[in-house]
Design a protein around this motif. Structure first.
Motif, PDB file in Angstrom:
ATOM      1  N   GLN A  38       9.080  51.223  -3.258  1.00  0.00           N
ATOM      2  CA  GLN A  38      10.489  51.528  -3.058  1.00  0.00           C
ATOM      3  C   GLN A  38      11.362  50.329  -3.391  1.00  0.00           C
ATOM      4  OE1 GLN A  38      10.251  53.037   0.996  1.00  0.00           O
ATOM      5  NE2 GLN A  38      10.436  55.129   0.251  1.00  0.00           N
ATOM      6  N   PHE A  39      10.912  49.146  -3.052  1.00  0.00           N
ATOM      7  CA  PHE A  39      11.642  47.919  -3.382  1.00  0.00           C
ATOM      8  C   PHE A  39      11.854  47.815  -4.889  1.00  0.00           C
ATOM      9  CE2 PHE A  39      11.665  43.413  -4.580  1.00  0.00           C
ATOM     10  CZ  PHE A  39      12.751  42.959  -3.835  1.00  0.00           C
ATOM     11  N   ASN A  40      10.880  48.322  -5.639  1.00  0.00           N
ATOM     12  CA  ASN A  40      10.958  48.283  -7.098  1.00  0.00           C
ATOM     13  C   ASN A  40      11.569  49.557  -7.683  1.00  0.00           C
ATOM     14  OD1 ASN A  40       9.705  45.690  -8.112  1.00  0.00           O
ATOM     15  ND2 ASN A  40       8.244  46.345  -6.560  1.00  0.00           N
ATOM     16  N   GLY A  41      12.232  50.338  -6.849  1.00  0.00           N
ATOM     17  CA  GLY A  41      12.983  51.488  -7.319  1.00  0.00           C
ATOM     18  C   GLY A  41      12.178  52.757  -7.529  1.00  0.00           C
ATOM     19  N   ILE A  42      10.978  52.800  -7.001  1.00  0.00           N
ATOM     20  CA  ILE A  42      10.130  53.986  -7.162  1.00  0.00           C
ATOM     21  C   ILE A  42      10.189  54.798  -5.867  1.00  0.00           C
ATOM     22  CG2 ILE A  42       7.787  54.828  -7.569  1.00  0.00           C
ATOM     23  CD1 ILE A  42       7.359  52.187  -9.168  1.00  0.00           C
ATOM     24  N   GLU A  43      10.742  55.989  -5.969  1.00  0.00           N
ATOM     25  CA  GLU A  43      10.802  56.889  -4.813  1.00  0.00           C
ATOM     26  C   GLU A  43       9.370  57.230  -4.416  1.00  0.00           C
ATOM     27  OE1 GLU A  43      12.050  61.464  -3.956  1.00  0.00           O
ATOM     28  OE2 GLU A  43      13.281  60.367  -5.390  1.00  0.00           O
ATOM     29  N   THR A  44       9.023  57.031  -3.150  1.00  0.00           N
ATOM     30  CA  THR A  44       7.633  57.178  -2.727  1.00  0.00           C
ATOM     31  C   THR A  44       7.515  58.061  -1.499  1.00  0.00           C
ATOM     32  OG1 THR A  44       7.179  54.956  -3.565  1.00  0.00           O
ATOM     33  CG2 THR A  44       5.540  55.919  -2.105  1.00  0.00           C
ATOM     34  N   MET A  57      14.998  47.246 -12.157  1.00  0.00           N
ATOM     35  CA  MET A  57      14.397  48.163 -11.206  1.00  0.00           C
ATOM     36  C   MET A  57      13.650  49.273 -11.932  1.00  0.00           C
ATOM     37  SD  MET A  57      14.893  47.839  -7.885  1.00  0.00           S
ATOM     38  CE  MET A  57      15.624  46.524  -6.984  1.00  0.00           C
ATOM     39  N   GLY A  58      12.592  49.738 -11.325  1.00  0.00           N
ATOM     40  CA  GLY A  58      11.805  50.806 -11.907  1.00  0.00           C
ATOM     41  C   GLY A  58      12.395  52.172 -11.617  1.00  0.00           C
ATOM     42  N   GLU A  59      11.787  53.146 -12.182  1.00  0.00           N
ATOM     43  CA  GLU A  59      12.166  54.525 -11.933  1.00  0.00           C
ATOM     44  C   GLU A  59      10.885  55.306 -11.692  1.00  0.00           C
ATOM     45  OE1 GLU A  59      14.464  56.283 -15.020  1.00  0.00           O
ATOM     46  OE2 GLU A  59      15.842  54.601 -15.128  1.00  0.00           O
ATOM     47  N   GLY A  60      11.034  56.483 -11.149  1.00  0.00           N
ATOM     48  CA  GLY A  60       9.879  57.353 -10.985  1.00  0.00           C
ATOM     49  C   GLY A  60       9.656  57.742  -9.544  1.00  0.00           C
ATOM     50  N   LYS A  61       8.660  58.589  -9.390  1.00  0.00           N
ATOM     51  CA  LYS A  61       8.289  59.099  -8.072  1.00  0.00           C
ATOM     52  C   LYS A  61       6.789  58.952  -7.879  1.00  0.00           C
ATOM     53  CE  LYS A  61      12.001  62.446  -7.794  1.00  0.00           C
ATOM     54  NZ  LYS A  61      12.601  62.778  -9.051  1.00  0.00           N
ATOM     55  N   ALA A  62       6.407  58.515  -6.701  1.00  0.00           N
ATOM     56  CA  ALA A  62       4.995  58.321  -6.389  1.00  0.00           C
ATOM     57  C   ALA A  62       4.626  59.097  -5.129  1.00  0.00           C
ATOM     58  CB  ALA A  62       4.692  56.842  -6.185  1.00  0.00           C
ATOM     59  N   LEU A  63       3.391  59.560  -5.094  1.00  0.00           N
ATOM     60  CA  LEU A  63       2.830  60.220  -3.913  1.00  0.00           C
ATOM     61  C   LEU A  63       1.597  59.434  -3.486  1.00  0.00           C
ATOM     62  CD1 LEU A  63       2.585  62.576  -1.867  1.00  0.00           C
ATOM     63  CD2 LEU A  63       1.213  63.773  -3.612  1.00  0.00           C
ATOM     64  N   LEU A  64       1.579  59.033  -2.228  1.00  0.00           N
ATOM     65  CA  LEU A  64       0.419  58.356  -1.648  1.00  0.00           C
ATOM     66  C   LEU A  64      -0.207  59.290  -0.619  1.00  0.00           C
ATOM     67  CD1 LEU A  64       2.018  54.864  -0.881  1.00  0.00           C
ATOM     68  CD2 LEU A  64       0.910  55.624  -2.997  1.00  0.00           C
ATOM     69  N   TYR A  65      -1.530  59.350  -0.621  1.00  0.00           N
ATOM     70  CA  TYR A  65      -2.217  60.125   0.413  1.00  0.00           C
ATOM     71  C   TYR A  65      -3.564  59.494   0.710  1.00  0.00           C
ATOM     72  CZ  TYR A  65      -4.994  62.626  -3.162  1.00  0.00           C
ATOM     73  OH  TYR A  65      -5.848  62.955  -4.191  1.00  0.00           O
ATOM     74  N   PHE A  66      -4.185  59.963   1.779  1.00  0.00           N
ATOM     75  CA  PHE A  66      -5.394  59.338   2.306  1.00  0.00           C
ATOM     76  C   PHE A  66      -6.423  60.408   2.632  1.00  0.00           C
ATOM     77  CE2 PHE A  66      -1.455  57.415   3.689  1.00  0.00           C
ATOM     78  CZ  PHE A  66      -1.551  56.134   3.181  1.00  0.00           C
ATOM     79  N   THR A  67      -7.367  60.644   1.727  1.00  0.00           N
ATOM     80  CA  THR A  67      -8.420  61.612   2.004  1.00  0.00           C
ATOM     81  C   THR A  67      -9.206  61.174   3.240  1.00  0.00           C
ATOM     82  OG1 THR A  67      -8.596  62.250  -0.311  1.00  0.00           O
ATOM     83  CG2 THR A  67     -10.484  62.732   1.089  1.00  0.00           C
ATOM     84  N   HIS A  68      -9.465  59.883   3.348  1.00  0.00           N
ATOM     85  CA  HIS A  68     -10.171  59.328   4.504  1.00  0.00           C
ATOM     86  C   HIS A  68      -9.216  58.392   5.237  1.00  0.00           C
ATOM     87  CE1 HIS A  68     -13.583  60.238   1.642  1.00  0.00           C
ATOM     88  NE2 HIS A  68     -13.795  61.043   2.659  1.00  0.00           N
ATOM     89  N   PHE A  69      -8.242  58.973   5.938  1.00  0.00           N
ATOM     90  CA  PHE A  69      -7.166  58.223   6.586  1.00  0.00           C
ATOM     91  C   PHE A  69      -7.656  57.220   7.619  1.00  0.00           C
ATOM     92  CE2 PHE A  69      -8.038  61.744   9.318  1.00  0.00           C
ATOM     93  CZ  PHE A  69      -7.890  61.249  10.584  1.00  0.00           C
ATOM     94  N   HIS A  70      -8.824  57.416   8.161  1.00  0.00           N
ATOM     95  CA  HIS A  70      -9.354  56.589   9.246  1.00  0.00           C
ATOM     96  C   HIS A  70     -10.103  55.346   8.757  1.00  0.00           C
ATOM     97  CE1 HIS A  70     -12.603  59.155   7.899  1.00  0.00           C
ATOM     98  NE2 HIS A  70     -13.392  58.194   8.286  1.00  0.00           N
ATOM     99  N   GLU A  71     -10.288  55.211   7.442  1.00  0.00           N
ATOM    100  CA  GLU A  71     -11.093  54.098   6.933  1.00  0.00           C
ATOM    101  C   GLU A  71     -10.453  52.747   7.259  1.00  0.00           C
ATOM    102  OE1 GLU A  71     -13.581  55.843   3.180  1.00  0.00           O
ATOM    103  OE2 GLU A  71     -11.611  55.009   2.747  1.00  0.00           O
ATOM    104  N   ALA A  72     -11.268  51.863   7.785  1.00  0.00           N
ATOM    105  CA  ALA A  72     -10.839  50.511   8.127  1.00  0.00           C
ATOM    106  C   ALA A  72     -11.763  49.530   7.417  1.00  0.00           C
ATOM    107  CB  ALA A  72     -10.895  50.302   9.637  1.00  0.00           C
TER     108      ALA A  72
END
Length: 91
Positions: free
Chosen positions: A49-55, A1-16
């Motif tokens: 998260q499945f790979n142990g990375i707090e997200t 399992m991995g370790e670490g912390k990740a942050l995901l964000y969306f500058t253009h949240f509406h993009e499809a």
């Protein structure tokens, strides 16, 4: 399992992405309030998260005009509250 912390964000949240959404006249649209990049973000978060990375996902919607300047203070605040090993702005 991995370790670490990740942050995901969306500058253009509406993009499809084609062919996910279509305008009523049959033309492809690149913007959608529900079928957009944030759904991919949820899937990526699950895999990390499945790979142990707090997200964490930054749940902020900013206007399209000036989006990068508008999102920056939110990201900065989040980074001050928590240390991250990986930060991704998904598009």
């Amino acid at each position: 399992m991995g370790e670490g912390k990740a942050l995901l964000y969306f500058t253009h949240f509406h993009e499809a992405f084609k062919p996910v959404t279509q305008a009523k006249q049959g033309k492809i649209t690149v913007s959608n309030q529900t079928e957009n990049i944030t759904k991919f973000g949820e899937k990526l978060k699950t895999q990390l998260q499945f790979n142990g990375i707090e997200t964490d996902m930054l749940d902020v919607e900013v206007p399209h005009t000036g989006a990068y300047n508008s999102i920056r203070p939110h990201v900065k605040k989040q980074m001050q509250e928590k240390k991250y090993d990986l930060i991704i702005d998904l598009h």
